[in-house]
Write a protein that holds these residues in place. Structure first.
Motif, PDB file in Angstrom:
ATOM      1  N   VAL A   9      19.384  -7.072 -25.312  1.00  0.00           N
ATOM      2  CA  VAL A   9      20.418  -6.440 -24.822  1.00  0.00           C
ATOM      3  C   VAL A   9      19.989  -4.997 -24.129  1.00  0.00           C
ATOM      4  O   VAL A   9      20.601  -4.439 -23.148  1.00  0.00           O
ATOM      5  N   VAL A  25      17.778  -5.282 -20.947  1.00  0.00           N
ATOM      6  CA  VAL A  25      18.773  -5.715 -19.981  1.00  0.00           C
ATOM      7  C   VAL A  25      19.575  -4.527 -19.510  1.00  0.00           C
ATOM      8  O   VAL A  25      19.650  -4.035 -18.181  1.00  0.00           O
ATOM      9  N   GLY A  26      20.097  -3.815 -20.249  1.00  0.00           N
ATOM     10  CA  GLY A  26      20.913  -2.467 -19.999  1.00  0.00           C
ATOM     11  C   GLY A  26      19.986  -1.456 -19.207  1.00  0.00           C
ATOM     12  O   GLY A  26      20.456  -1.015 -18.394  1.00  0.00           O
ATOM     13  N   ALA A  83      17.627 -10.571 -30.129  1.00  0.00           N
ATOM     14  CA  ALA A  83      18.877 -10.478 -29.324  1.00  0.00           C
ATOM     15  C   ALA A  83      19.065  -8.774 -29.073  1.00  0.00           C
ATOM     16  O   ALA A  83      19.581  -8.563 -27.791  1.00  0.00           O
ATOM     17  N   ILE A  84      18.968  -8.154 -29.963  1.00  0.00           N
ATOM     18  CA  ILE A  84      19.351  -6.531 -29.925  1.00  0.00           C
ATOM     19  C   ILE A  84      18.556  -5.849 -28.917  1.00  0.00           C
ATOM     20  O   ILE A  84      18.689  -5.425 -27.727  1.00  0.00           O
TER      21      ILE A  84
END
Length: 50
Positions: free
Chosen positions: A37, A40-41, A33-34
């Motif tokens: 993220v 995507v960032g 999950a991290i």
């Protein structure tokens, strides 16, 4: 997307897979999950600067 973005992402995924073999499922899911993220960032920042 440019190769200078894709290649490090693929290498990072391979490294996480290698390290993640010894992790439990909950830890592995948190790391995934991290990582998603962060990816995507990076993609959003790249698209904003074009």
């Amino acid at each position: 997307m440019h190769p200078e973005i894709i290649v490090p992402l693929l290498m990072g995924c391979a490294l996480l897979w290698w390290i993640g073999r010894s992790m439990g499922w909950t830890t592995r899911l948190m790391v995934i999950a991290i990582t998603l993220v962060v990816i995507v960032g990076i993609v959003l920042i790249e698209r904003a600067t074009q």
